[in-house]
Design a protein around this motif. Structure first.
Motif, PDB file in Angstrom:
ATOM      1  N   ARG B  58       0.935  -1.246  -0.116  1.00 12.10           N
ATOM      2  CA  ARG B  58      -0.057  -0.018   0.035  1.00 12.10           C
ATOM      3  C   ARG B  58       0.786   1.349   0.169  1.00 12.10           C
ATOM      4  N   ARG B 152      -4.935 -10.210  -8.684  1.00  3.98           N
ATOM      5  CA  ARG B 152      -5.315  -9.033  -9.179  1.00  3.98           C
ATOM      6  C   ARG B 152      -4.010  -8.039  -9.510  1.00  3.98           C
ATOM      7  N   LEU B 154      -3.603  -4.947  -8.917  1.00  8.68           N
ATOM      8  CA  LEU B 154      -3.074  -4.034  -8.019  1.00  8.68           C
ATOM      9  C   LEU B 154      -3.147  -4.829  -6.537  1.00  8.68           C
ATOM     10  N   HIS B 155      -2.018  -4.442  -5.600  1.00  9.68           N
ATOM     11  CA  HIS B 155      -1.929  -4.971  -4.438  1.00  9.68           C
ATOM     12  C   HIS B 155      -2.224  -6.800  -4.472  1.00  9.68           C
ATOM     13  N   PRO B 156      -1.363  -7.229  -5.542  1.00 13.84           N
ATOM     14  CA  PRO B 156      -1.519  -8.758  -5.611  1.00 13.84           C
ATOM     15  C   PRO B 156      -1.810  -9.603  -4.260  1.00 13.84           C
ATOM     16  N   VAL B 157      -2.423 -10.769  -4.233  1.00 14.75           N
ATOM     17  CA  VAL B 157      -2.659 -11.538  -3.010  1.00 14.75           C
ATOM     18  C   VAL B 157      -1.958 -12.883  -2.965  1.00 14.75           C
TER      19      VAL B 157
END
Lengths: 213, 342
Positions: B58, B152, B154-157
């Protein structure tokens, strides 16, 4: 970064506000924008719940500041807060990053003059609809799904990892019950400072007596 | 003469710049990053190791993969964990897709309007419609690459300490390979477009710094090198670099000890390791007559466009090497220290 000119001083039909308020001038600007806007939506977990910047509230300001700067005399930052602590908000476009579905819902609702229909249930509902096996119950993983607002289509559980609540808490979430469950599971759910996983979590609402948690 | 710009619009973040010029000579220059401080280094203390990558992602919505990978590698080093070769390859794919994506945004949305004296990207229609369509095509594919492996864009998990929690099915990888193949020409076209811009003529003798690990055009790990002979390991960062606080800015300033500022980024990388680029990128660079060393900082735009060609071809090739094994993440927590650079 991107602008189409127009009138920077307003009035605005719709304002989308992102970010956490950590400076007093931001609160002033926010109030000015609210006065000039017909609709104002909070977009993203920072604006809605304080998000990651609000993690600094878990320690005294001076302690956090001293870990970053030697000279704090020119560094100014106030207690972080969500934007609805300062102004009335017409809706929350949740997520980190914010979800397309809620953004489209907010804007099309304004255009058609109806109330936006935001999702008001937990990630568990989406997870069940996807047919995932429950990570919390079946695999003892510290999943925040039960207390987290839906909208991500159960992204993390569908990728075999526990939800970490980037969509923020859902309305009337029973965080206490989940915290007790985590506690019962034992040490893997605790950090070094022995706080329970759920209340240490990234996107939890930080202020006491808040609307959601 | 004093020039003061209170809000630099074409950058990610919030900054201001002040020039003080007397008789054509620059007396004083102040770059003030007034973006409110967020204290990441402060609140990261005492947190669980597996929360760190998701928190530092973030820091930035354009380059979350870089911040995550740095955190993951530092933690793995501290925990004495060696990632599987497949994980290292996939992290490279993630990094390349994000670098290409970031360069695209910079070139098309931030640089291009400036060079054509346009107010902002909406003013580029209809004259630049083919360019904007090209941007959309390319951005869509590279974002899909990040999302395919990270869950995803943005901000991969699924990228976590230890490896990847899940892997995509074979057919999706084949599909993305095909799509990457399809945007290779767009990448070359982007370079041609950027090379047509009229760059101000300027020579700036600064020290160019990058990471290097031959025979690869290093991403994610390597030695720190510069054209003045610096060659140190990641661990030795503080033996050469120094972070200073400046009273008028919230951002710290890093300098080389005993020397001055330095330059990183696409131009620095090309100046230091042009030979290690993908053949496609070398060819494309030759076509527009780009030669190293190049000491014009405005040519960073050219360097970014060359890296777009490199990134897409390299990504495409790396995907051939991926063997999809069931991910196993066996992390044992222990005390340790890890320093890495991205």
């Amino acid at each position: 970064m991107v602008t189409s000119g127009g009138t920077p001083e307003g009035p605005f039909d719709v304002s989308l506000i992102e970010g956490t308020v950590t400076k007093s001038w931001q609160a002033d600007e926010l109030k000015r924008i609210r006065e000039k806007s017909t609709y104002l939506f909070a977009i993203g977990s920072c604006a809605i719940n304080g998000g990651i910047p609000a993690l600094k509230s878990t320690h005294p300001e001076l302690e956090v500041g001293k870990k970053v700067y030697q000279d704090l005399s020119t560094i100014h930052s106030i207690r972080p807060s969500s934007i609805d602590a300062y102004v009335h908000v017409d809706g929350f476009i949740r997520g980190c990053p914010p979800g397309e579905r809620d953004l489209c819902e907010a804007l099309t609702s304004v255009l058609s003059g109806k109330q936006p229909d935001f999702l008001e249930y937990s990630v568990c509902i989406e997870c069940k609809l996807k047919g995932n096996i429950c990570l919390l119950v079946a695999h003892n993983m510290p999943c925040m799904g039960p207390v987290t607002n839906a909208g991500c289509e159960a992204l993390c559980p569908s990728h075999n990892r526990a939800c970490y609540s980037c969509w923020g808490p859902m309305r009337q979430a029973n965080a206490f019950a989940l915290a007790k469950k985590f506690e019962a599971y034992g040490d893997i759910f605790r950090g070094h400072n022995q706080e329970v996983y759920s209340i240490r979590f990234c996107h939890c609402r930080v202020q006491k007596g808040s609307r959601v948690l | 003469m004093k020039i003061s710009i209170d809000y630099i619009a074409r950058v990610e973040g919030e900054g201001a710049i002040k020039f003080d010029i007397e008789d054509g000579v620059l007396k004083d220059l102040k770059l003030n990053i007034w973006e409110p401080p967020r204290f990441f280094e402060g609140f990261l203390c005492n947190r669980r190791y597996d929360e760190v990558p998701d928190i530092v992602a973030r820091i930035c919505g354009i380059c979350p993969v870089s911040h995550m990978t740095t955190a993951i590698r530092a933690l793995e080093k501290a925990l004495g964990f060696t990632p599987a070769p497949d994980s290292i390859t996939l992290r490279k794919v993630m990094a390349l897709s994000q670098i290409v994506s970031s360069h695209l945004v910079h070139l098309y949305m931030l640089a291009l309007p400036d060079y054509y004296r346009l107010y902002s990207i909406p003013d580029m229609f209809p004259r630049f419609e083919p360019e904007i369509r090209r941007l959309n095509r390319m951005k869509k594919v590279v974002n899909e690459v990040t999302a395919l492996f990270g869950g995803r864009a943005l901000h991969p998990v699924s990228m976590v300490v230890g490896g990847f929690t899940s892997l995509p099915p074979r057919d999706k990888i084949e599909k993305i390979k095909y799509e990457l193949e399809n945007i290779k020409d767009d990448a070359k076209e982007t370079l041609r477009m950027v090379s047509d811009l009229l760059f101000p003529d300027l020579t700036h003798n600064t020290e160019y710094v990058a990471i290097s690990s031959p025979p690869h055009y290093a991403i994610n790990e390597g030695f720190i090198i510069s054209q003045n002979g610096v060659k140190i390991g990641e661990d030795e960062y503080y033996s050469i670099f120094k972070e200073d606080e400046v009273s008028y800015s919230n951002a710290k300033r890093t300098v080389i000890k005993g020397k001055d500022s330095f330059m990183v980024g696409a131009l620095a990388r090309l100046n230091l390791k042009f030979d290690l680029l993908h053949e496609d990128a070398k060819e494309a660079a030759e076509e527009i007559g780009f030669k190293v060393p190049d000491y014009n900082p405005f040519h960073n735009n050219l360097a970014q466009a060359i890296e777009i060609v490199h990134g897409i071809s390299e990504c495409r090739e790396l995907l051939d090497k991926v063997i999809l094994r069931k991910p196993e993440i066996g992390i044992k927590v222990r005390e340790g220290e890890g320093r890495v650079l991205q």
